[in-house]
Motif scaffolding. Structure first.
Motif, short mmCIF file in Angstrom:
data_model
loop_
_atom_site.label_atom_id
_atom_site.label_comp_id
_atom_site.label_asym_id
_atom_site.label_seq_id
_atom_site.Cartn_x
_atom_site.Cartn_y
_atom_site.Cartn_z
N LEU A 84 0.85 -1.19 0.00
CA LEU A 84 0.00 0.00 0.00
C LEU A 84 0.89 1.24 0.00
CD1 LEU A 84 -2.96 1.16 0.35
CD2 LEU A 84 -2.44 1.23 2.77
N LEU A 86 0.58 5.25 0.64
CA LEU A 86 -0.33 6.24 1.22
C LEU A 86 0.35 7.61 1.29
CD1 LEU A 86 -3.06 6.76 2.75
CD2 LEU A 86 -1.82 6.20 4.85
N ASP A 96 -10.50 10.97 5.14
CA ASP A 96 -9.92 9.71 4.65
C ASP A 96 -10.80 9.09 3.56
OD1 ASP A 96 -12.05 8.83 6.15
OD2 ASP A 96 -10.90 7.37 7.31
N ASP A 99 -8.79 6.59 -1.00
CA ASP A 99 -8.05 5.42 -0.54
C ASP A 99 -6.55 5.65 -0.45
OD1 ASP A 99 -10.36 4.00 -0.33
OD2 ASP A 99 -10.13 2.93 -2.23
N GLU A 100 -6.03 6.58 -1.24
CA GLU A 100 -4.59 6.75 -1.30
C GLU A 100 -4.09 8.07 -0.73
OE1 GLU A 100 -3.81 6.02 -5.41
OE2 GLU A 100 -4.58 3.98 -5.27
N TYR A 116 -5.59 0.97 7.77
CA TYR A 116 -5.01 0.71 6.45
C TYR A 116 -4.37 -0.67 6.39
CZ TYR A 116 -5.86 5.62 5.53
OH TYR A 116 -6.47 6.82 5.34
#
Length: 176
Positions: A84, A86, A96, A99-100, A116
């Motif tokens: 992931l 972020l 939030d 998603d990224e 996450y």
């Protein structure tokens, strides 16, 4: 807040790259009320890049979760891997929805990555969980024996014989 050990106190860190490592077992998933795994042994590496205006995190996880086979209900070790990326920016209020990209309020001094990590690991497990012993024939199970008994016995021997109902449709393909 869930899983305090997943708080990353970024305000005291210098700009640049920082490493964090976590060992995740089933108590982590229990804290989310998730009981699909019999056991878990996952290593999580987190690399945090801190700049003056934002943070970037790269999460990489690998390990195993013990799950029950969907066909036989036999438990087995399912290897999992997850990644992931972020980006954390600062704004007026917490957000939030992306998603990224995570937006933290100005003045915030730590970040909790537990949610996450949880989502990344749960999504890393295949939708259909099949014991590897089914694929290679090594699993001995009453359920498998019973399924084999119930499998249809008849097989079409003459593959050349056409179903006359399809012949008319096949003509449409050649009548162009």
């Amino acid at each position: 807040m869930k899983q305090k050990e997943f708080n990353i106190p970024f305000s005291g860190l210098k700009q640049g790259k920082h490493h964090f490592n976590y060992q995740i077992d089933n108590t982590f998933f229990d804290s989310f009320g998730y009981d699909e795994f019999n056991a878990a042994d996952v290593n999580l590496d987190v690399v945090l890049y801190k700049s003056s205006t934002m943070l970037e995190l790269d999460l990489e996880a690998s390990g195993t979760v013990n799950v029950n086979c969907d066909i036989t209900s036999e438990p087995y070790e399912q290897p999992i891997d997850g990644e992931l990326h972020l980006v954390v920016k600062f704004g007026e209020e917490f957000n939030d929805e992306d998603d990224e990209i995570l937006i933290l309020p100005h003045g915030e001094h730590q970040l909790n990555i537990a949610q996450y990590v949880y989502e990344m690991l749960v999504l890393a497990v295949p939708q259909k969980r099949i014991h590897p012993g089914i694929e290679d024939g090594t699993l001995q199970s009453e359920v498998l024996d019973r399924l084999n008994e119930l499998r249809p016995k008849e097989k079409r021997t003459d593959k050349e014989e056409n179903d006359p109902r399809w012949d008319e449709l096949k003509k449409l393909l050649t009548d162009k």
